[in-house]
Design a protein around this motif. Structure first.
Motif, PDB file in Angstrom:
ATOM      1  N   ALA A  80      19.231 -53.520   9.876  1.00 46.12           N
ATOM      2  CA  ALA A  80      19.126 -52.632  11.042  1.00 46.12           C
ATOM      3  C   ALA A  80      20.251 -51.744  10.963  1.00 46.12           C
ATOM      4  O   ALA A  80      21.429 -52.076  10.438  1.00 46.12           O
ATOM      5  N   CYS A  81      20.072 -50.647  11.434  1.00 41.68           N
ATOM      6  CA  CYS A  81      21.273 -49.422  11.711  1.00 41.68           C
ATOM      7  C   CYS A  81      21.512 -49.085  12.936  1.00 41.68           C
ATOM      8  O   CYS A  81      20.832 -48.347  13.513  1.00 41.68           O
ATOM      9  N   PRO A  82      22.670 -49.810  13.837  1.00 42.00           N
ATOM     10  CA  PRO A  82      22.943 -49.417  14.923  1.00 42.00           C
ATOM     11  C   PRO A  82      23.573 -48.004  15.060  1.00 42.00           C
ATOM     12  O   PRO A  82      24.722 -47.654  14.311  1.00 42.00           O
ATOM     13  N   GLY A  83      23.042 -47.061  15.938  1.00 48.32           N
ATOM     14  CA  GLY A  83      23.926 -46.008  16.366  1.00 48.32           C
ATOM     15  C   GLY A  83      25.200 -46.223  17.365  1.00 48.32           C
ATOM     16  O   GLY A  83      25.274 -47.383  17.688  1.00 48.32           O
ATOM     17  N   GLU A  84      25.649 -45.097  17.692  1.00 44.90           N
ATOM     18  CA  GLU A  84      26.606 -45.125  18.862  1.00 44.90           C
ATOM     19  C   GLU A  84      25.518 -45.495  20.016  1.00 44.90           C
ATOM     20  O   GLU A  84      24.381 -45.590  19.971  1.00 44.90           O
ATOM     21  N   ILE A  85      26.329 -45.772  21.295  1.00 46.86           N
ATOM     22  CA  ILE A  85      25.631 -46.191  22.534  1.00 46.86           C
ATOM     23  C   ILE A  85      24.260 -45.162  22.642  1.00 46.86           C
ATOM     24  O   ILE A  85      24.915 -43.816  22.893  1.00 46.86           O
ATOM     25  N   PHE A  86      23.089 -45.417  22.898  1.00 48.96           N
ATOM     26  CA  PHE A  86      22.006 -44.515  23.045  1.00 48.96           C
ATOM     27  C   PHE A  86      22.078 -43.136  22.147  1.00 48.96           C
ATOM     28  O   PHE A  86      21.466 -42.324  22.676  1.00 48.96           O
ATOM     29  N   THR A  87      22.429 -43.666  20.782  1.00 49.77           N
ATOM     30  CA  THR A  87      22.797 -42.147  19.768  1.00 49.77           C
ATOM     31  C   THR A  87      22.159 -42.730  18.630  1.00 49.77           C
ATOM     32  O   THR A  87      22.317 -43.971  18.304  1.00 49.77           O
ATOM     33  N   SER A  88      21.002 -41.928  17.883  1.00 51.68           N
ATOM     34  CA  SER A  88      20.532 -42.382  16.816  1.00 51.68           C
ATOM     35  C   SER A  88      21.419 -42.724  15.513  1.00 51.68           C
ATOM     36  O   SER A  88      22.575 -42.077  15.664  1.00 51.68           O
ATOM     37  N   PRO A  89      21.210 -43.495  14.730  1.00 51.51           N
ATOM     38  CA  PRO A  89      21.995 -43.743  13.592  1.00 51.51           C
ATOM     39  C   PRO A  89      21.807 -42.337  12.684  1.00 51.51           C
ATOM     40  O   PRO A  89      20.786 -41.581  13.037  1.00 51.51           O
ATOM     41  N   VAL A  90      22.904 -42.196  11.951  1.00 52.05           N
ATOM     42  CA  VAL A  90      22.840 -41.130  11.158  1.00 52.05           C
ATOM     43  C   VAL A  90      22.010 -41.109   9.778  1.00 52.05           C
ATOM     44  O   VAL A  90      22.041 -42.223   9.276  1.00 52.05           O
ATOM     45  N   PRO A  91      21.505 -40.196   9.092  1.00 53.85           N
ATOM     46  CA  PRO A  91      20.741 -40.166   7.799  1.00 53.85           C
ATOM     47  C   PRO A  91      21.642 -41.005   6.879  1.00 53.85           C
ATOM     48  O   PRO A  91      20.816 -41.849   6.140  1.00 53.85           O
ATOM     49  N   ASP A  92      22.794 -40.846   6.839  1.00 56.57           N
ATOM     50  CA  ASP A  92      23.632 -41.506   5.706  1.00 56.57           C
ATOM     51  C   ASP A  92      23.379 -43.128   5.714  1.00 56.57           C
ATOM     52  O   ASP A  92      23.197 -43.810   4.714  1.00 56.57           O
ATOM     53  N   GLN A  93      23.582 -43.430   6.983  1.00 49.65           N
ATOM     54  CA  GLN A  93      23.249 -44.847   7.279  1.00 49.65           C
ATOM     55  C   GLN A  93      21.868 -45.297   7.068  1.00 49.65           C
ATOM     56  O   GLN A  93      21.873 -46.554   6.176  1.00 49.65           O
ATOM     57  N   LEU A  94      20.979 -44.771   7.233  1.00 44.26           N
ATOM     58  CA  LEU A  94      19.692 -45.002   7.097  1.00 44.26           C
ATOM     59  C   LEU A  94      19.557 -45.122   5.428  1.00 44.26           C
ATOM     60  O   LEU A  94      18.448 -45.801   5.019  1.00 44.26           O
ATOM     61  N   ILE A  95      20.032 -44.159   4.633  1.00 45.82           N
ATOM     62  CA  ILE A  95      19.687 -44.054   3.330  1.00 45.82           C
ATOM     63  C   ILE A  95      20.384 -45.328   2.603  1.00 45.82           C
ATOM     64  O   ILE A  95      19.822 -45.828   1.738  1.00 45.82           O
ATOM     65  N   MET A 130      14.922 -37.226   7.350  1.00 46.55           N
ATOM     66  CA  MET A 130      15.634 -36.781   6.643  1.00 46.55           C
ATOM     67  C   MET A 130      15.898 -37.991   5.625  1.00 46.55           C
ATOM     68  O   MET A 130      15.968 -37.675   4.229  1.00 46.55           O
ATOM     69  N   ALA A 131      16.191 -39.154   6.043  1.00 46.05           N
ATOM     70  CA  ALA A 131      16.778 -40.146   5.152  1.00 46.05           C
ATOM     71  C   ALA A 131      15.319 -40.535   4.506  1.00 46.05           C
ATOM     72  O   ALA A 131      15.577 -40.748   2.985  1.00 46.05           O
ATOM     73  N   ALA A 132      14.243 -40.521   4.697  1.00 42.62           N
ATOM     74  CA  ALA A 132      12.914 -40.850   4.034  1.00 42.62           C
ATOM     75  C   ALA A 132      12.977 -39.796   2.796  1.00 42.62           C
ATOM     76  O   ALA A 132      12.443 -40.256   1.847  1.00 42.62           O
ATOM     77  N   CYS A 192      15.513 -40.457   0.274  1.00 41.67           N
ATOM     78  CA  CYS A 192      15.408 -41.427  -0.488  1.00 41.67           C
ATOM     79  C   CYS A 192      14.082 -41.268  -1.404  1.00 41.67           C
ATOM     80  O   CYS A 192      14.215 -41.644  -2.580  1.00 41.67           O
ATOM     81  N   ALA A 193      12.977 -40.501  -1.061  1.00 39.72           N
ATOM     82  CA  ALA A 193      11.833 -40.219  -1.692  1.00 39.72           C
ATOM     83  C   ALA A 193      12.378 -39.577  -2.912  1.00 39.72           C
ATOM     84  O   ALA A 193      11.787 -39.741  -4.210  1.00 39.72           O
ATOM     85  N   GLU A 194      13.265 -38.612  -2.900  1.00 41.98           N
ATOM     86  CA  GLU A 194      13.717 -37.754  -3.925  1.00 41.98           C
ATOM     87  C   GLU A 194      14.432 -38.493  -5.142  1.00 41.98           C
ATOM     88  O   GLU A 194      14.285 -38.300  -5.984  1.00 41.98           O
ATOM     89  N   ASP A 195      15.094 -39.373  -4.439  1.00 46.50           N
ATOM     90  CA  ASP A 195      15.840 -40.476  -5.383  1.00 46.50           C
ATOM     91  C   ASP A 195      14.745 -41.469  -5.985  1.00 46.50           C
ATOM     92  O   ASP A 195      15.033 -42.599  -6.380  1.00 46.50           O
ATOM     93  N   GLY A 196      13.387 -41.478  -5.668  1.00 49.11           N
ATOM     94  CA  GLY A 196      12.506 -42.343  -6.364  1.00 49.11           C
ATOM     95  C   GLY A 196      12.183 -43.533  -5.462  1.00 49.11           C
ATOM     96  O   GLY A 196      11.404 -44.386  -5.822  1.00 49.11           O
ATOM     97  N   VAL A 197      12.918 -43.739  -4.359  1.00 46.88           N
ATOM     98  CA  VAL A 197      12.158 -44.659  -3.399  1.00 46.88           C
ATOM     99  C   VAL A 197      11.104 -44.666  -2.454  1.00 46.88           C
ATOM    100  O   VAL A 197      11.241 -43.634  -1.810  1.00 46.88           O
ATOM    101  N   GLU A 198      10.158 -45.244  -2.750  1.00 46.99           N
ATOM    102  CA  GLU A 198       8.822 -45.054  -1.860  1.00 46.99           C
ATOM    103  C   GLU A 198       9.163 -45.487  -0.411  1.00 46.99           C
ATOM    104  O   GLU A 198       9.555 -46.728  -0.127  1.00 46.99           O
ATOM    105  N   VAL A 199       9.095 -44.603   0.469  1.00 44.15           N
ATOM    106  CA  VAL A 199       9.124 -45.136   1.862  1.00 44.15           C
ATOM    107  C   VAL A 199       8.070 -44.587   2.686  1.00 44.15           C
ATOM    108  O   VAL A 199       7.413 -43.354   2.486  1.00 44.15           O
ATOM    109  N   ALA A 200       7.670 -45.608   3.516  1.00 41.92           N
ATOM    110  CA  ALA A 200       6.664 -45.417   4.746  1.00 41.92           C
ATOM    111  C   ALA A 200       7.180 -45.445   6.016  1.00 41.92           C
ATOM    112  O   ALA A 200       8.234 -46.110   6.057  1.00 41.92           O
ATOM    113  N   THR A 201       6.566 -44.668   6.963  1.00 43.58           N
ATOM    114  CA  THR A 201       7.094 -44.803   8.481  1.00 43.58           C
ATOM    115  C   THR A 201       6.086 -45.259   9.355  1.00 43.58           C
ATOM    116  O   THR A 201       4.953 -44.683   9.216  1.00 43.58           O
TER     117      THR A 201
END
Lengths: 330, 330
Positions: B72-87, B115-117, B120-129
């Motif tokens: 799990a990637c928690p962002g700031e309060i009521f704010t999305s996590p950033v792509p780096d976290q998700l990657i 953006m993270a997906a 990650c895909a460019e780095d060869g990790v298969e991601v579905a959403t």
């Protein structure tokens, strides 16, 4: 006052109706206000009965199930259950090995449980009682002679429940309950008062920047009013009060409990400070709970309860439990 | 504003420090704000990553563990996590079988997960959403194009998590997640606004006798303001909205969720009314949860989420789960 209720008179019944709908593994007698396990008493197992005023959910009905309570008797909001309820619950869970009453130390609860125990004893049911009085905040209070019972209640219910599930006799089950109470201490803090459905307004007034240290779970006065402060400082006051009464070391079981209106994110902030405090004193958090377990309706605030564990108490804490509010290990 | 915090800037970090102290079975990177299972990825198992703004606890970090999320990637309060976290989280849980992103439908979350997906895909990790959009209250809203994602998120996390734990491939895990979302609908009601630590005052104003029907979990506007009413009538509005969108029949999974400031006794009153409503329509509550699962800081109110179950979804719901906020079956 805005509350999700149909009327002040029907809150307890309506909530029990919801409990029954959500938990078919429980038998909920809405009219008599008795919650037992659906399976009935197990022959030869000590039965555990607790109860108290409503408004402290999930205490006690949320702790009925395998490995914990056999029955819970909810009273009206912040009002003791009556002896008839307690007698009927005691008889309902009596599997022939006696019944343990777990009682929070409030005058009404103590009197009604005592009366029920006497009448059950006259009918030949062996009853023992554990009186929970873990709250170090005040000696004597509104509704209480001596210390109040709060968060340690669920430690007693869990650990005595595990021993009873394993087939131990009544005197041992009562003895471990008393031991857990003796090893546990609590302290509560209110950021806001609670509002009962019948009163319709807060039970006391707290200023905009003011908190109450040592609050009781019905809003009974604590030690002192103080200005709002960072979590770290508030936790220090609470933990100092506990540590002065029972020096903390070794393995501990820690409950950081929400009072009903406090978000979980704040309870985890509090838990971090409790962990830091204990770490500085060489004590170890061996087991823990963070969440709403012994509440005071919609009050904002928290309480912290610490129990000094032994190997045996840890084993009993870890034993399987299957209740609405605590589930693990099976 | 009175909150149990050390400062508005440190709330998320302090809460994560508390989470780490309470749950040694998790690996909590407080600096990077990534919560994973302590054991690391399991070779050949699909990894599940979710995340979103903080303030909705226990969502999502409370659902990391066996049978549910891997990270799990928690962002700031009521704010999305950033792509780096998700990657970083995606890479951390990749056991070679691909990673599923579970995303609530808010514009910031969608963009950052996308953006993270891609990276990650460019780095060869298969991601579905799986995009969760179960809230029937409004079409488009503050922060959202289309419907918002709320309570169904944890259904998706639990059920997709169970399938992944059993070794299913990524396309099947994603498919069951989408199916759960398609079968689920939610509606929320606010009795009060929430207060973010940085703002220090309520995010909107509600009159003394007023409620907001169809509220979002950040306090985004709902359908309409209405006068306070008995729980029965409020529940009927919520359930009608759900039933009109997805006719309710057969076996259902029902979540009655507290928004953070609502006592459990009121949630059980609400649950009783939900059960009565479904019973009148011949639908059956086959599984249920009552409590705080997808919150909005200290908001008073509730949401109800209903999922139409199949046998397979029921089996996956019942599968063992071991997380801070959901635990059963092992």
């Amino acid at each position: 006052m805005k509350k999700l209720i149909n009327g002040a008179d029907s809150v307890v019944s309506d909530a029990l109706t919801g409990l029954a709908a959500a938990h078919p593994e429980l038998r909920v007698d809405v009219a008599k206000r008795i919650v037992t396990r659906a399976g009935g008493p197990r022959r030869g197992k000590v039965g555990l009965v607790s109860g108290g005023g409503s408004g402290h959910e999930p205490l006690h009905a949320g702790f009925v199930g395998h490995g914990m309570l056999d029955a819970a008797c909810p009273g009206e909001i912040f009002t003791s259950p009556v002896p008839d309820q307690l007698i009927e619950a005691t008889n309902a869970v009596n599997g022939g090995a006696g019944v343990l009453h777990i009682v929070k130390n409030y005058t009404g609860d103590v009197l009604n449980f005592e009366m029920a125990a006497e009448l059950c004893a006259e009918d030949g049911v062996e009853v023992a009682t554990v009186l929970v009085n873990d709250d170090v905040a005040v000696q004597d209070s509104l509704f209480t002679a001596g210390r109040r019972g709060t968060g340690a209640t669920l430690f007693v219910e869990k650990i005595a429940g595990a021993l009873a599930e394993g087939g131990a006799p009544l005197d041992e089950v009562a003895s471990v309950g008393n031991e857990v109470n003796a090893r546990s201490r609590s302290f509560g803090v209110a950021l806001s008062a609670c509002t009962t459905p019948t009163a319709g307004k807060p039970t006391f007034e707290l200023g905009e920047g003011e908190i109450e240290l040592g609050i009781g779970i019905h809003g009974e006065p604590g030690r002192v009013r103080a200005p709002m402060a960072p979590a770290r400082e508030i936790v220090r006051v609470a933990m100092d009060a506990i540590h002065e009464d029972l020096p903390l070391s070794g393995d501990t079981l820690v409950l950081v409990n929400g009072m009903g209106g406090t978000p979980l994110i704040e309870l985890y902030v509090v838990f971090a400070e409790v962990a830091a405090y204990l770490g500085e004193r060489g004590a170890r958090i061996s087991r823990s709970l963070v969440g709403d377990y012994v509440t005071s309706l919609d009050m904002q605030g928290f309480s912290v309860t610490v129990c000094r564990l032994s190997e045996e108490l840890t084993r009993l804490w870890d034993a399987p439990v299957q209740t609405p509010a605590l589930r693990w290990g099976r």
